[in-house]
Motif scaffolding. Structure first.
Motif, mmCIF file in Angstrom:
data_model
loop_
_atom_site.group_PDB
_atom_site.id
_atom_site.type_symbol
_atom_site.label_atom_id
_atom_site.label_comp_id
_atom_site.label_asym_id
_atom_site.label_seq_id
_atom_site.Cartn_x
_atom_site.Cartn_y
_atom_site.Cartn_z
ATOM 1 N N UNK A 1 96.466 3.733 -23.319
ATOM 2 C CA UNK A 1 96.862 5.054 -22.840
ATOM 3 C C UNK A 1 97.975 5.638 -23.698
ATOM 4 N N UNK A 2 98.930 4.815 -24.043
ATOM 5 C CA UNK A 2 100.043 5.277 -24.883
ATOM 6 C C UNK A 2 99.546 5.699 -26.261
ATOM 7 N N UNK A 3 98.752 4.863 -26.892
ATOM 8 C CA UNK A 3 98.263 5.143 -28.234
ATOM 9 C C UNK A 3 97.262 6.289 -28.254
ATOM 10 N N UNK A 4 96.379 6.316 -27.284
ATOM 11 C CA UNK A 4 95.365 7.365 -27.297
ATOM 12 C C UNK A 4 96.007 8.738 -27.117
ATOM 13 N N UNK A 5 97.120 8.803 -26.389
ATOM 14 C CA UNK A 5 97.829 10.072 -26.254
ATOM 15 C C UNK A 5 98.356 10.559 -27.595
ATOM 16 N N UNK A 6 98.937 9.650 -28.369
ATOM 17 C CA UNK A 6 99.457 10.010 -29.691
ATOM 18 C C UNK A 6 98.311 10.333 -30.648
ATOM 19 N N UNK A 7 97.283 9.538 -30.595
ATOM 20 C CA UNK A 7 96.150 9.752 -31.498
ATOM 21 C C UNK A 7 95.353 10.992 -31.135
ATOM 22 N N UNK A 8 95.409 11.381 -29.882
ATOM 23 C CA UNK A 8 94.687 12.584 -29.443
ATOM 24 C C UNK A 8 95.205 13.809 -30.189
ATOM 25 N N UNK A 9 96.515 13.883 -30.372
ATOM 26 C CA UNK A 9 97.106 15.004 -31.104
ATOM 27 C C UNK A 9 96.575 15.036 -32.538
ATOM 28 N N UNK A 10 96.526 13.888 -33.174
ATOM 29 C CA UNK A 10 95.991 13.814 -34.533
ATOM 30 C C UNK A 10 94.529 14.236 -34.563
ATOM 31 N N UNK A 11 93.774 13.782 -33.587
ATOM 32 C CA UNK A 11 92.361 14.117 -33.509
ATOM 33 C C UNK A 11 92.178 15.628 -33.333
ATOM 34 N N UNK B 1 94.229 17.940 -34.323
ATOM 35 C CA UNK B 1 94.578 18.557 -35.599
ATOM 36 C C UNK B 1 93.405 18.476 -36.579
ATOM 37 N N UNK B 2 92.756 17.317 -36.634
ATOM 38 C CA UNK B 2 91.599 17.156 -37.529
ATOM 39 C C UNK B 2 90.451 18.057 -37.102
ATOM 40 N N UNK B 3 90.249 18.213 -35.792
ATOM 41 C CA UNK B 3 89.193 19.097 -35.293
ATOM 42 C C UNK B 3 89.474 20.533 -35.736
ATOM 43 N N UNK B 4 90.727 20.973 -35.581
ATOM 44 C CA UNK B 4 91.086 22.335 -36.010
ATOM 45 C C UNK B 4 90.834 22.515 -37.511
ATOM 46 N N UNK B 5 91.199 21.505 -38.285
ATOM 47 C CA UNK B 5 90.993 21.562 -39.736
ATOM 48 C C UNK B 5 89.498 21.635 -40.069
ATOM 49 N N UNK B 6 88.684 20.824 -39.404
ATOM 50 C CA UNK B 6 87.246 20.847 -39.650
ATOM 51 C C UNK B 6 86.622 22.171 -39.216
ATOM 52 N N UNK B 7 87.103 22.738 -38.112
ATOM 53 C CA UNK B 7 86.597 24.042 -37.682
ATOM 54 C C UNK B 7 86.922 25.112 -38.716
ATOM 55 N N UNK B 8 88.124 25.039 -39.293
ATOM 56 C CA UNK B 8 88.502 26.006 -40.326
ATOM 57 C C UNK B 8 87.622 25.822 -41.560
ATOM 58 N N UNK B 9 87.366 24.577 -41.952
ATOM 59 C CA UNK B 9 86.461 24.324 -43.077
ATOM 60 C C UNK B 9 85.068 24.867 -42.785
ATOM 61 N N UNK B 10 84.582 24.647 -41.572
ATOM 62 C CA UNK B 10 83.265 25.156 -41.184
ATOM 63 C C UNK B 10 83.224 26.672 -41.298
ATOM 64 N N UNK B 11 84.247 27.337 -40.785
ATOM 65 C CA UNK B 11 84.283 28.789 -40.834
ATOM 66 C C UNK B 11 84.365 29.293 -42.270
#
Length: 153
Positions: free
Chosen positions: A87-97, A99-109
């Motif tokens: 739970x602790x790690x997934x919360x921190x990693x969720x933010x990174x994930x 960020x990567x989703x936003x970056x991939x969406x921008x690349x897609x666009x």
């Protein structure tokens, strides 16, 4: 009290659903460990299955193995990750994930707007030259292949 039974690589492979070569790879990466029998055969404690599940889930969402190893090394006494650890790690990693989703969406666009341009407009191409970064370096070509290099595409 008898020692907990150890698992062979084949047993771990079958129960975890991964190849034996992957077990050896994860071991070389410091993510899991084994002991050796008198005959130099690997044996794994039963909790390696939970550790492997932890590694595989983190890997599936794109967390680099180096980061997974760092987090596992922080656990006291090399213990197996608990639900609370996840739970602790997934919360921190969720933010990174995210960020990567936003970056991939921008690349897609950007890619969608790029289709059809053939990258003949390097001044405007959002993929080959985002924000005309090359133009800020001055006039002239910036991405030429050397005399002995060839384009491998």
């Amino acid at each position: 009290m008898p020692a907990a039974p150890m698992l062979t690589p084949g047993e771990v492979s079958m129960r975890a659903g991964i190849a034996i070569s992957a077990l050896h790879f994860y071991e070389r990466q410091g993510l899991i460990s084994s002991i050796r029998t008198a005959g130099n055969q690997r044996r794994y404690p039963r909790d390696v299955l939970r550790r492997l599940a932890f590694v595989r889930v983190a890997q599936r969402v794109g967390i680099p193995l180096v980061r997974v190893r760092e987090e596992l090394e922080r656990l006291p006494g090399g213990r197996t990750p608990s639900r609370r650890d996840w739970q602790r790690l997934s919360g921190a990693w969720r933010t990174e994930l995210e960020d990567r989703i936003r970056h991939l969406e921008q690349l897609r666009d950007d890619f969608t707007s790029c289709i059809g341009c053939g990258c003949l407009s390097l001044r405007q191409c959002a993929l080959a030259n985002p924000g005309d970064a090359l133009g800020r370096e001055g006039a002239g070509a910036r991405r030429l292949l050397g005399p002995l290099q060839t384009d491998q595409r």
